[in-house]
Design a protein around this motif. Structure first.
Motif, PDB file in Angstrom:
ATOM      1  N   GLY A 146      17.606  13.696   0.244  1.00 49.10           N
ATOM      2  CA  GLY A 146      17.914  14.574  -0.877  1.00 49.10           C
ATOM      3  C   GLY A 146      16.711  14.844  -1.752  1.00 49.10           C
ATOM      4  N   ALA A 147      15.925  13.801  -2.012  1.00 46.46           N
ATOM      5  CA  ALA A 147      14.718  13.976  -2.819  1.00 46.46           C
ATOM      6  C   ALA A 147      13.724  14.877  -2.100  1.00 46.46           C
ATOM      7  CB  ALA A 147      14.088  12.615  -3.118  1.00 46.46           C
ATOM      8  N   LEU A 148      13.576  14.674  -0.794  1.00 48.37           N
ATOM      9  CA  LEU A 148      12.653  15.510  -0.022  1.00 48.37           C
ATOM     10  C   LEU A 148      13.073  16.975  -0.057  1.00 48.37           C
ATOM     11  CD1 LEU A 148      12.038  13.236   3.096  1.00 48.37           C
ATOM     12  CD2 LEU A 148      10.331  13.919   1.412  1.00 48.37           C
ATOM     13  N   ALA A 149      14.372  17.217   0.092  1.00 48.02           N
ATOM     14  CA  ALA A 149      14.860  18.600   0.061  1.00 48.02           C
ATOM     15  C   ALA A 149      14.556  19.246  -1.284  1.00 48.02           C
ATOM     16  CB  ALA A 149      16.361  18.626   0.335  1.00 48.02           C
ATOM     17  N   ARG A 150      14.759  18.518  -2.364  1.00 50.81           N
ATOM     18  CA  ARG A 150      14.500  19.069  -3.694  1.00 50.81           C
ATOM     19  C   ARG A 150      13.013  19.306  -3.921  1.00 50.81           C
ATOM     20  NH1 ARG A 150      18.689  15.518  -7.464  1.00 50.81           N
ATOM     21  NH2 ARG A 150      20.587  16.590  -6.763  1.00 50.81           N
ATOM     22  N   LEU A 151      12.195  18.374  -3.467  1.00 47.07           N
ATOM     23  CA  LEU A 151      10.747  18.541  -3.635  1.00 47.07           C
ATOM     24  C   LEU A 151      10.245  19.745  -2.850  1.00 47.07           C
ATOM     25  CD1 LEU A 151       9.679  14.785  -3.409  1.00 47.07           C
ATOM     26  CD2 LEU A 151       9.557  16.232  -5.447  1.00 47.07           C
ATOM     27  N   ARG A 152      10.713  19.876  -1.603  1.00 47.22           N
ATOM     28  CA  ARG A 152      10.267  21.009  -0.775  1.00 47.22           C
ATOM     29  C   ARG A 152      10.743  22.340  -1.337  1.00 47.22           C
ATOM     30  NH1 ARG A 152      11.858  17.483   4.090  1.00 47.22           N
ATOM     31  NH2 ARG A 152       9.856  16.695   4.874  1.00 47.22           N
ATOM     32  N   ALA A 153      11.918  22.322  -1.976  1.00 44.35           N
ATOM     33  CA  ALA A 153      12.486  23.576  -2.480  1.00 44.35           C
ATOM     34  C   ALA A 153      12.023  23.906  -3.896  1.00 44.35           C
ATOM     35  CB  ALA A 153      14.013  23.484  -2.454  1.00 44.35           C
ATOM     36  N   SER A 154      11.224  23.052  -4.494  1.00 41.47           N
ATOM     37  CA  SER A 154      10.894  23.213  -5.914  1.00 41.47           C
ATOM     38  C   SER A 154       9.973  24.392  -6.199  1.00 41.47           C
ATOM     39  CB  SER A 154      10.234  21.939  -6.443  1.00 41.47           C
ATOM     40  OG  SER A 154       8.956  21.741  -5.831  1.00 41.47           O
ATOM     41  N   GLY A 155       9.136  24.758  -5.219  1.00 42.04           N
ATOM     42  CA  GLY A 155       8.194  25.848  -5.430  1.00 42.04           C
ATOM     43  C   GLY A 155       7.024  25.498  -6.331  1.00 42.04           C
ATOM     44  N   ILE A 156       6.838  24.206  -6.637  1.00 41.70           N
ATOM     45  CA  ILE A 156       5.747  23.789  -7.523  1.00 41.70           C
ATOM     46  C   ILE A 156       4.825  22.824  -6.793  1.00 41.70           C
ATOM     47  CG2 ILE A 156       7.125  24.103  -9.617  1.00 41.70           C
ATOM     48  CD1 ILE A 156       7.518  21.044  -9.660  1.00 41.70           C
ATOM     49  N   ARG A 157       3.721  22.508  -7.448  1.00 40.20           N
ATOM     50  CA  ARG A 157       2.757  21.553  -6.916  1.00 40.20           C
ATOM     51  C   ARG A 157       3.347  20.142  -6.952  1.00 40.20           C
ATOM     52  NH1 ARG A 157      -2.384  22.862  -4.880  1.00 40.20           N
ATOM     53  NH2 ARG A 157      -0.889  22.641  -3.204  1.00 40.20           N
ATOM     54  N   ILE A 158       3.284  19.437  -5.818  1.00 40.29           N
ATOM     55  CA  ILE A 158       3.777  18.068  -5.716  1.00 40.29           C
ATOM     56  C   ILE A 158       2.608  17.164  -5.338  1.00 40.29           C
ATOM     57  CG2 ILE A 158       5.365  16.493  -4.542  1.00 40.29           C
ATOM     58  CD1 ILE A 158       6.782  18.630  -6.198  1.00 40.29           C
ATOM     59  N   VAL A 159       2.434  16.060  -6.076  1.00 42.61           N
ATOM     60  CA  VAL A 159       1.408  15.074  -5.743  1.00 42.61           C
ATOM     61  C   VAL A 159       2.097  13.740  -5.477  1.00 42.61           C
ATOM     62  CG1 VAL A 159      -0.705  13.911  -6.445  1.00 42.61           C
ATOM     63  CG2 VAL A 159      -0.251  16.237  -7.247  1.00 42.61           C
ATOM     64  N   GLU A 160       1.808  13.153  -4.316  1.00 46.16           N
ATOM     65  CA  GLU A 160       2.276  11.801  -3.983  1.00 46.16           C
ATOM     66  C   GLU A 160       1.074  10.871  -4.067  1.00 46.16           C
ATOM     67  OE1 GLU A 160       5.566  12.492  -0.586  1.00 46.16           O
ATOM     68  OE2 GLU A 160       3.762  13.707  -0.390  1.00 46.16           O
ATOM     69  N   MET A 161       1.212   9.782  -4.811  1.00 42.27           N
ATOM     70  CA  MET A 161       0.046   8.948  -5.055  1.00 42.27           C
ATOM     71  C   MET A 161       0.241   7.507  -4.615  1.00 42.27           C
ATOM     72  SD  MET A 161       0.138   8.531  -9.211  1.00 42.27           S
ATOM     73  CE  MET A 161       1.620   7.964 -10.056  1.00 42.27           C
ATOM     74  N   ILE A 162      -0.869   6.850  -4.400  1.00 43.74           N
ATOM     75  CA  ILE A 162      -1.089   5.423  -4.138  1.00 43.74           C
ATOM     76  C   ILE A 162      -0.821   5.007  -2.688  1.00 43.74           C
ATOM     77  CG2 ILE A 162       1.137   4.293  -4.681  1.00 43.74           C
ATOM     78  CD1 ILE A 162      -0.538   2.364  -6.466  1.00 43.74           C
ATOM     79  N   ASP A 163      -0.671   5.968  -1.785  1.00 45.36           N
ATOM     80  CA  ASP A 163      -0.501   5.644  -0.371  1.00 45.36           C
ATOM     81  C   ASP A 163      -0.948   6.831   0.472  1.00 45.36           C
ATOM     82  OD1 ASP A 163       0.204   4.395   1.971  1.00 45.36           O
ATOM     83  OD2 ASP A 163       2.368   4.615   1.693  1.00 45.36           O
ATOM     84  N   THR A 164      -1.706   6.553   1.537  1.00 44.38           N
ATOM     85  CA  THR A 164      -2.120   7.620   2.448  1.00 44.38           C
ATOM     86  C   THR A 164      -1.622   7.380   3.875  1.00 44.38           C
ATOM     87  OG1 THR A 164      -4.239   6.534   2.960  1.00 44.38           O
ATOM     88  CG2 THR A 164      -4.213   8.076   1.098  1.00 44.38           C
ATOM     89  N   ASP A 165      -0.750   6.395   4.062  1.00 41.47           N
ATOM     90  CA  ASP A 165      -0.270   6.051   5.400  1.00 41.47           C
ATOM     91  C   ASP A 165       0.997   6.840   5.733  1.00 41.47           C
ATOM     92  OD1 ASP A 165      -2.249   4.040   5.968  1.00 41.47           O
ATOM     93  OD2 ASP A 165      -1.201   2.753   4.552  1.00 41.47           O
TER      94      ASP A 165
END
Length: 342
Positions: A146-165
């Motif tokens: 659900g969170a992924l769907a909302r983030l993808r549909a947001s139309g805004i810049r998304i930054v995920e931090m503290i992990d690159t794996d």
């Protein structure tokens, strides 16, 4: 610093009420009535709207009614930040780095704390997106569907931090937790330790700690000396939990010659247990932490640990969000601090 372009550029188009109406095959006014739970509509229509909202990741606009006709852009200077904890110094440091940059750019930060609960994170993301912020900064790469769907549909810049794996949605800023675990194991192996245990908090909740442990165990196995024993404390990490967990671990396996901790909080507790129980460090038992907390460096024997660039990660996350540049992964690395406990 290692910077890579993402393989998947985000579409970044906001899912609108019109999209939901088109998906369901009804008018926008009908969808609006269902979402506001006002007026007449059938149970079948209500169910179809709810299903379309979940599938598309639509979030109602809380500003729409409030600002209708005003020409205001109140959400344009809001940035939402979701972190898992305020009790762990890691996350206040990330916030300090991010908010310093955002403040200079005239942005207002709105902060939510998930307590490592994925469902709560999803709810916070939905609540923040309903204010139509300029961007959103979240922690880690793993989120509920659900969170992924909302983030993808947001139309805004998304930054995920503290992990690159793992694969990011848009911009990723951090370091490889798995590589941290591998390097931690190599350090202990290079110094002759072979009967190595682990003390940690709930790694089913803290997925980055789980990645570090996975890298650590993999490196030990490749060297022919798999992890000898582990002790996982229930609840959040703390010095008290680390002290109690190490006591249980060495009670079961007094032959251990080194212990790897999920973070410095737990390792500090382990050090206190060794002091109280007369266990020589590192002569009898080596200790290895993670995060390079200031107090860990101030011990009579500075803790062997990993220093992570927390302020820099927060600042870089905010800079990338404000710049509105391309999708990318920014690896800021980490530093192994040899210390005196391993």
């Amino acid at each position: 610093m290692n910077v890579q372009r993402s393989l998947h550029e985000p579409e970044r188009r906001l899912v609108t009420l019109s999209d939901v109406a088109r998906e369901v095959g009804v008018g926008e006014s009908t969808v609006s009535r269902v979402l506001r739970n006002q007026g007449s509509f059938s149970k079948r229509t209500q169910d179809r709207v709810a299903e379309a909202v979940a599938r598309l990741g639509y979030v109602p606009n809380r500003l729409a009614g409030m600002l209708a006709g005003s020409g205001s852009t109140a959400g344009a200077k809001l940035v939402g930040i979701v972190i898992p904890s305020l009790t762990n110094i890691v996350f206040p440091d990330l916030l300090r780095g991010a908010t310093a940059v955002l403040d200079r750019g005239g942005f207002q930060s709105v902060i939510g704390v998930s307590d490592y609960d994925p469902e709560r994170e999803e709810a916070l993301i939905g609540a923040l997106l309903s204010w139509r912020p300029a961007g959103l900064i979240v922690t880690g790469l793993e989120h509920t569907p659900g969170a992924l769907a909302r983030l993808r549909a947001s139309g805004i810049r998304i930054v995920e931090m503290i992990d690159t794996d793992g694969a990011g949605l848009d911009i990723v800023v951090g370091f490889s937790n798995r590589a941290v675990g591998c390097d931690s194991a190599r350090h202990l192996l290079a110094r002759g330790y072979r009967r190595i245990g682990f003390v940690g908090h709930d790694i089913t909740q803290d997925l980055r700690a789980a990645k570090r442990l996975a890298g650590f165990c993999e490196t030990l196995r490749e060297a022919g000396c798999p992890l000898a024993e582990r002790e996982i404390a229930s609840g959040p990490s703390s010095a008290a939990a680390g002290r109690e967990a190490l006591a249980r671990l060495v009670g079961r396996r007094p032959d251990l010659d080194a212990v790897y901790f999920s973070n410095d909080d737990m390792a500090l507790g382990g050090y206190f247990h060794c002091l109280a129980d007369g266990i020589a460090v590192p002569g009898r038992l080596a200790l290895f932490g993670f995060n390079a907390l200031d107090i860990a460096a101030a011990l009579p024997q500075p803790l062997t640990t990993i220093r992570t660039p927390r302020l820099e990660i927060g600042a870089a996350a905010a800079e990338r969000l404000a710049a509105d540049g391309p999708a990318e992964t920014v690896d800021l690395g980490y530093e192994l601090i040899a210390g005196a406990t391993a």
